[in-house]
Structure formats: structure tokens, C-alpha cells
Design a protein around this motif. Structure first.
Motif, PDB file in Angstrom:
ATOM      1  N   HIS A  37       0.815  -1.219   0.000  1.00  0.00           N
ATOM      2  CA  HIS A  37       0.000   0.000   0.000  1.00  0.00           C
ATOM      3  C   HIS A  37       0.844   1.262   0.000  1.00  0.00           C
ATOM      4  O   HIS A  37       0.313   2.368  -0.165  1.00  0.00           O
ATOM      5  CB  HIS A  37      -0.958  -0.026   1.190  1.00  0.00           C
ATOM      6  CG  HIS A  37      -1.911  -1.170   1.130  1.00  0.00           C
ATOM      7  ND1 HIS A  37      -1.628  -2.399   1.693  1.00  0.00           N
ATOM      8  CD2 HIS A  37      -3.141  -1.295   0.541  1.00  0.00           C
ATOM      9  CE1 HIS A  37      -2.636  -3.231   1.463  1.00  0.00           C
ATOM     10  NE2 HIS A  37      -3.562  -2.587   0.771  1.00  0.00           N
ATOM     11  N   LEU A  83     -10.052  15.319   7.625  1.00  0.00           N
ATOM     12  CA  LEU A  83      -8.890  14.436   7.700  1.00  0.00           C
ATOM     13  C   LEU A  83      -7.662  15.165   8.232  1.00  0.00           C
ATOM     14  O   LEU A  83      -6.902  14.623   9.033  1.00  0.00           O
ATOM     15  CB  LEU A  83      -8.586  13.856   6.314  1.00  0.00           C
ATOM     16  CG  LEU A  83      -7.442  12.842   6.230  1.00  0.00           C
ATOM     17  CD1 LEU A  83      -7.890  11.491   6.772  1.00  0.00           C
ATOM     18  CD2 LEU A  83      -6.947  12.710   4.784  1.00  0.00           C
ATOM     19  N   ALA A 204      -0.908   9.813   5.037  1.00  0.00           N
ATOM     20  CA  ALA A 204      -2.343  10.063   4.963  1.00  0.00           C
ATOM     21  C   ALA A 204      -3.091   8.787   4.587  1.00  0.00           C
ATOM     22  O   ALA A 204      -2.771   8.131   3.606  1.00  0.00           O
ATOM     23  CB  ALA A 204      -2.640  11.165   3.940  1.00  0.00           C
ATOM     24  N   GLY A 205      -4.075   8.451   5.385  1.00  0.00           N
ATOM     25  CA  GLY A 205      -4.835   7.223   5.191  1.00  0.00           C
ATOM     26  C   GLY A 205      -4.353   6.078   6.051  1.00  0.00           C
ATOM     27  O   GLY A 205      -5.054   5.076   6.212  1.00  0.00           O
ATOM     28  N   PHE A 223      -3.857  10.360  -3.780  1.00  0.00           N
ATOM     29  CA  PHE A 223      -4.824   9.435  -3.200  1.00  0.00           C
ATOM     30  C   PHE A 223      -4.530   7.957  -3.405  1.00  0.00           C
ATOM     31  O   PHE A 223      -5.180   7.118  -2.796  1.00  0.00           O
ATOM     32  CB  PHE A 223      -6.225   9.730  -3.773  1.00  0.00           C
ATOM     33  CG  PHE A 223      -6.900  10.914  -3.137  1.00  0.00           C
ATOM     34  CD1 PHE A 223      -7.713  10.746  -2.026  1.00  0.00           C
ATOM     35  CD2 PHE A 223      -6.714  12.193  -3.639  1.00  0.00           C
ATOM     36  CE1 PHE A 223      -8.331  11.828  -1.432  1.00  0.00           C
ATOM     37  CE2 PHE A 223      -7.322  13.282  -3.047  1.00  0.00           C
ATOM     38  CZ  PHE A 223      -8.141  13.100  -1.943  1.00  0.00           C
ATOM     39  N   TRP A 226      -2.094   4.951   0.591  1.00  0.00           N
ATOM     40  CA  TRP A 226      -2.837   4.535   1.779  1.00  0.00           C
ATOM     41  C   TRP A 226      -4.288   5.012   1.786  1.00  0.00           C
ATOM     42  O   TRP A 226      -5.136   4.419   2.468  1.00  0.00           O
ATOM     43  CB  TRP A 226      -2.129   5.040   3.028  1.00  0.00           C
ATOM     44  CG  TRP A 226      -0.748   4.482   3.170  1.00  0.00           C
ATOM     45  CD1 TRP A 226       0.418   5.053   2.748  1.00  0.00           C
ATOM     46  CD2 TRP A 226      -0.375   3.221   3.750  1.00  0.00           C
ATOM     47  NE1 TRP A 226       1.489   4.242   3.038  1.00  0.00           N
ATOM     48  CE2 TRP A 226       1.034   3.113   3.659  1.00  0.00           C
ATOM     49  CE3 TRP A 226      -1.093   2.191   4.357  1.00  0.00           C
ATOM     50  CZ2 TRP A 226       1.732   2.008   4.135  1.00  0.00           C
ATOM     51  CZ3 TRP A 226      -0.402   1.091   4.844  1.00  0.00           C
ATOM     52  CH2 TRP A 226       0.991   1.007   4.733  1.00  0.00           C
ATOM     53  N   LEU A 227      -4.604   6.069   1.051  1.00  0.00           N
ATOM     54  CA  LEU A 227      -5.991   6.533   0.986  1.00  0.00           C
ATOM     55  C   LEU A 227      -6.836   5.664   0.065  1.00  0.00           C
ATOM     56  O   LEU A 227      -8.056   5.796   0.035  1.00  0.00           O
ATOM     57  CB  LEU A 227      -6.038   7.993   0.535  1.00  0.00           C
ATOM     58  CG  LEU A 227      -5.602   9.005   1.598  1.00  0.00           C
ATOM     59  CD1 LEU A 227      -5.393  10.386   0.979  1.00  0.00           C
ATOM     60  CD2 LEU A 227      -6.605   9.076   2.740  1.00  0.00           C
ATOM     61  N   ALA A 292     -13.249   7.254  -1.409  1.00  0.00           N
ATOM     62  CA  ALA A 292     -12.134   6.705  -0.637  1.00  0.00           C
ATOM     63  C   ALA A 292     -12.066   7.341   0.750  1.00  0.00           C
ATOM     64  O   ALA A 292     -11.836   6.656   1.757  1.00  0.00           O
ATOM     65  CB  ALA A 292     -10.820   6.925  -1.393  1.00  0.00           C
ATOM     66  N   LEU A 293     -12.291   8.656   0.815  1.00  0.00           N
ATOM     67  CA  LEU A 293     -12.261   9.333   2.112  1.00  0.00           C
ATOM     68  C   LEU A 293     -13.454   8.947   2.970  1.00  0.00           C
ATOM     69  O   LEU A 293     -13.347   8.879   4.196  1.00  0.00           O
ATOM     70  CB  LEU A 293     -12.203  10.842   1.910  1.00  0.00           C
ATOM     71  CG  LEU A 293     -10.833  11.403   1.517  1.00  0.00           C
ATOM     72  CD1 LEU A 293     -10.914  12.899   1.285  1.00  0.00           C
ATOM     73  CD2 LEU A 293      -9.794  11.086   2.585  1.00  0.00           C
ATOM     74  N   CYS A 296     -12.400   5.813   4.602  1.00  0.00           N
ATOM     75  CA  CYS A 296     -11.382   6.083   5.617  1.00  0.00           C
ATOM     76  C   CYS A 296     -11.997   6.716   6.866  1.00  0.00           C
ATOM     77  O   CYS A 296     -11.733   6.281   7.994  1.00  0.00           O
ATOM     78  CB  CYS A 296     -10.311   7.001   5.034  1.00  0.00           C
ATOM     79  SG  CYS A 296      -9.040   7.524   6.199  1.00  0.00           S
ATOM     80  N   ILE A 301      -9.641   7.357  11.414  1.00  0.00           N
ATOM     81  CA  ILE A 301      -8.203   7.271  11.197  1.00  0.00           C
ATOM     82  C   ILE A 301      -7.466   6.816  12.451  1.00  0.00           C
ATOM     83  O   ILE A 301      -6.429   6.146  12.375  1.00  0.00           O
ATOM     84  CB  ILE A 301      -7.646   8.619  10.667  1.00  0.00           C
ATOM     85  CG1 ILE A 301      -6.232   8.433  10.116  1.00  0.00           C
ATOM     86  CG2 ILE A 301      -7.698   9.679  11.738  1.00  0.00           C
ATOM     87  CD1 ILE A 301      -6.137   7.502   8.942  1.00  0.00           C
ATOM     88  N   HIS A 374      -2.188  -2.788   5.107  1.00  0.00           N
ATOM     89  CA  HIS A 374      -3.209  -1.819   5.502  1.00  0.00           C
ATOM     90  C   HIS A 374      -4.090  -2.434   6.594  1.00  0.00           C
ATOM     91  O   HIS A 374      -3.900  -3.571   7.007  1.00  0.00           O
ATOM     92  CB  HIS A 374      -4.054  -1.401   4.302  1.00  0.00           C
ATOM     93  CG  HIS A 374      -4.455   0.045   4.322  1.00  0.00           C
ATOM     94  ND1 HIS A 374      -4.980   0.660   5.435  1.00  0.00           N
ATOM     95  CD2 HIS A 374      -4.417   1.015   3.363  1.00  0.00           C
ATOM     96  CE1 HIS A 374      -5.247   1.926   5.172  1.00  0.00           C
ATOM     97  NE2 HIS A 374      -4.902   2.171   3.920  1.00  0.00           N
TER      98      HIS A 374
END
Length: 391
Positions: A37, A83, A204-205, A223, A226-227, A292-293, A296, A301, A374
């Protein structure tokens, strides 16, 4: 350390998110174990479905529902603000991390003998925008990674002087997985009027990225790591108090306060970070990034980070038992989702090849095996890697 596989059901931290439910979004898991990832992540089904919904919309209805496109753009800005713990007015949507860093590097009014400090182990996205400034007389100084994989405040501060305008580092170094002491470096920069720029692509993510806690003036990311979003879309955070010092690099109709005019053109930049968006954005990418967000943020997080750190702690311990040298610093505050290790007898490229033969995906970086699980990965996934390492 006890084997926790028997309780491998939910995300750590008390979340009620079921790992099996998340894993159902990745059809490829029937065929392989994905542990990269930190490279390009596979798309969750919900992200791919969101992008397909936009494509179906414009194919079947043309622009009849374009107001929904604008709403998804608004949603994306709201999600990013949540985020990063910032205001949505401090967010610009970009193509990728390189573009965001380039906007900063080229938007500063440089003077001869100014200097920038970066590290000697940065991903190229956080190197070339700065190296290109040498043509303007800007000196680029490299803080060197220590033998133990760390970059300290002392290493960076020793290079700084009255001419230092920017310190630009990755929050998590892509080859080693070391999480830099960003809060300390950020405070050092803030107290001396130095711009602190962070590439957070490997954080991030996976980790909590709070721009206020990090004391960051600018943060760039995309993105597709990891996002778990699509390629070709990213974001740039610029702190309100420094925005006026970063000139607009690319002007276009979306950069100005009145984008639609009756031929009465006025070059007045928008008052927020969207001034750095010169034209029409990647709407399909926005649909994917927003989805995707949502995934997450739904997991939280904090819970994602807790799960990833627990998985990688266990993995590091098991690798050490098998005689592997874990290169990634793992002290408190230094951990990330990346584990970099060396096998006692086999080169990294051979380990990666043998893993691929068993449908386990990892990569070689800097002569070491790099593994990046992940939060939806399981201990059983890691056991498959360990079985190969032990063979």
C-alpha cells in the motif's frame, strides 16, 4: 508477543467495523495477498463504483445533473478538512503530490543565496521541484539519513541559517518507513520564520495527519497509496497565514474571483487555496477520492492507525525471530505502516520474487524488502509472508 490471530475480527480501538466486511471490497484478495500500500493500492469496490456512477451519468445524461458533480467536489473538500484538521478554504485539489510541491516551490519569491533543506532519502516528488530552483541561485542542502534510518531535528537544524527559507521533508520516508519528528521540526521552523512543507503521501490514510499538531505550513499528497483512491488526483494544504506569500503558478478561469465574465477580465485571485486550481478539475477522480475518504473516515483514522501499528509491530517481532534485520525505526512516535527488512541470507530481490510466486505482493526498496500492510490485512496475510521468509 501473543499470537492475536484468534481475535482478528475488528479494527483496534473499539470500532465496530468488521474487517471481513472491508475485505469484501477487494475482489483480488481471492487471488493474492497485497502488502504494497506504500506503492499503488488497489481500488475498493465502493471507490470504483463511485467513479463508474459518474461515467454512467455523463454518458447517459450529459450535463443534466452537473450540480451533483459540484456537490461531490464540495464533499471532497469537507472530507479533506476533517482528515487534516484544517479549514476547507486551505485546500486545493491537484493532480498529484509533485504538482502540489511544485506550486509551493515555484510560488515563493526567491532571492540569491536563499536555501532549502531536504533529506537525501526523499522520494523524487519532494526533490526535483526544489533542485530546479538552483537555476534561480537557490542552494539545496541535504540532511543525511543516519545509519539507523533516522533523520533528527538536530540533523536538520545544523544545516539551517539566516538564508533558510524552506524545510521540506516526508512525514514518513518511503524506503525506510521512518516517521520524522515533524512536530519538533515544525516548531523549529515556526520559531524562525522558515516554511515547513510536508509530503504526507506515505502517511495520509494510515496515520493521523493533523496539520496543526505537525505545525505544517503546507502539505502535499495524492490518493492512490494509503488513501486507496484513484491515480491522477491529489490535494495541497496551505496554511491561511502563509498563502499570500505563495504566488499562483498557473493562472486560469478558476483561479479568479469572477470566473464567468462578460469580457470584463480582472486578474483577482480567489481569497482561498482554490486560487491554485487553474481550470476544470478531474471530476471522475473527485468521485473516487470522495468515496475513498468516506471509507477512511467511516473507519476512523485513529482506529486505522492503531490497527496498522499493531499489525506491523507483530510482523517486526516475528521477522526478528527469524533472523531478519528490521531496518525501520520502531520507537514510539517513529512507527508507520511501512516495514523495511533484510533477510539473513537472501537478497531482497529474491525474497520479493519468491513472495510473488506465492501471490504475496511486496517490493524491494534500497536493497531491502518493503512491506506495507493496511488495516484490512490480517495476521494470516502476514503469516503467508513469514512462511516464505522462513523457507
Amino acid at each position: 508477543m501473543a499470537d492475536p490471530r484468534t481475535t482478528d475480527k475488528t479494527i483496534c480501538g473499539g470500532s465496530n467495523v468488521d474487517i471481513s466486511q472491508i475485505r469484501s471490497q477487494f475482489p483480488y484478495l481471492d487471488r493474492c495477498v497485497f502488502l504494497n500500500h506504500a506503492g499503488v493500492s488497489p481500488l475498493p469496490s465502493s471507490v470504483a463504483d463511485a467513479m463508474r456512477s459518474y461515467l454512467d451519468d455523463i454518458e447517459l445524461h450529459a450535463t443534466a445533473y452537473e450540480k451533483q458533480w459540484w456537490k461531490r467536489e464540495d464533499d471532497l473538500r469537507d472530507y479533506l478538512a476533517k482528515l487534516l484538521n484544517c479549514d476547507r478554504s486551505e485546500i486545493a485539489i491537484t493532480k498529484n503530490t509533485s504538482e502540489g510541491i511544485s506550486f509551493i516551490a515555484n510560488g515563493i519569491a526567491w532571492k540569491p543565496q536563499d536555501n532549502v533543506i531536504i533529506s537525501n532519502v526523499e522520494f523524487p516528488a519532494n526533490v526535483y521541484p526544489w533542485l530546479a530552483l538552483e537555476r534561480k541561485g537557490v542552494e539545496i542542502r541535504f540532511a543525511r539519513e543516519r545509519e539507523d534510518g533516522r533523520i533528527t531535528l538536530e540533523d536538520v537544524a545544523a544545516l539551517a541559517d539566516a538564508g533558510t527559507r524552506v524545510i521540506a521533508l516526508s512525514l514518513v520516508e518511503y524506503a525506510s518507513g521512518f516517521r520524522i519528528p515533524a512536530e519538533e521540526i515544525g516548531e523549529f521552523c515556526r520559531s524562525r520564520g522558515i516554511l515547513f512543507v510536508l509530503d504526507v503521501f506515505q502517511a495520509a490514510g494510515a496515520l493521523d495527519v493533523d496539520v496543526k499538531d505537525l505545525r505544517a505550513d503546507a502539505v502535499a499528497c495524492a490518493f492512490h497509496k494509503w488513501l486507496m483512491g484513484p491515480e491522477g488526483i491529489g490535494f495541497l494544504y496551505i496554511r491561511k497565514d502563509v498563502m499570500a506569500s505563495i504566488d499562483v503558478l498557473e493562472w486560469g478561469w478558476k483561479s479568479v474571483t469572477v470566473p464567468y465574465t462578460s469580457f470584463d477580465y480582472k486578474l483577482e485571485p480567489k481569497p482561498d487555496a482554490s486560487r491554485y486550481e487553474c481550470g476544470t478539475l478531474n471530476t471522475c477522480g473527485i468521485y473516487g477520492a470522495a468515496a475513498a475518504l468516506e471509507l477512511c473516515l467511516q473507519a476512523s483514522i485513529d482506529n486505522v492507525e492503531s490497527r496498522i501499528i499493531e499489525l506491523t509491530d507483530w510482523l517486526c517481532n516475528e521477522l526478528s525471530k527469524r533472523g531478519c534485520k528490521v531496518f525501520s525505526p520502531r520507537a514510539s512516535g517513529e512507527k508507520s505502516g511501512i516495514v523495511s527488512f533484510v533477510h539473513p541470507s537472501k537478497p531482497a530481490c529474491q525474497i520479493v520474487r519468491e513472495l510473488a510466486e506465492r501471490n504475496v505482493i511486496a517490493v524491494e526498496r534500497a536493497g531491502r524488502v518493503r512491506v506495507a500492510p493496511h488495516y484490512y490485512n490480517t495476521y494470516e496475510d502476514l503469516v503467508q509472508l513469514l512462511d516464505c521468509v522462513s523457507s
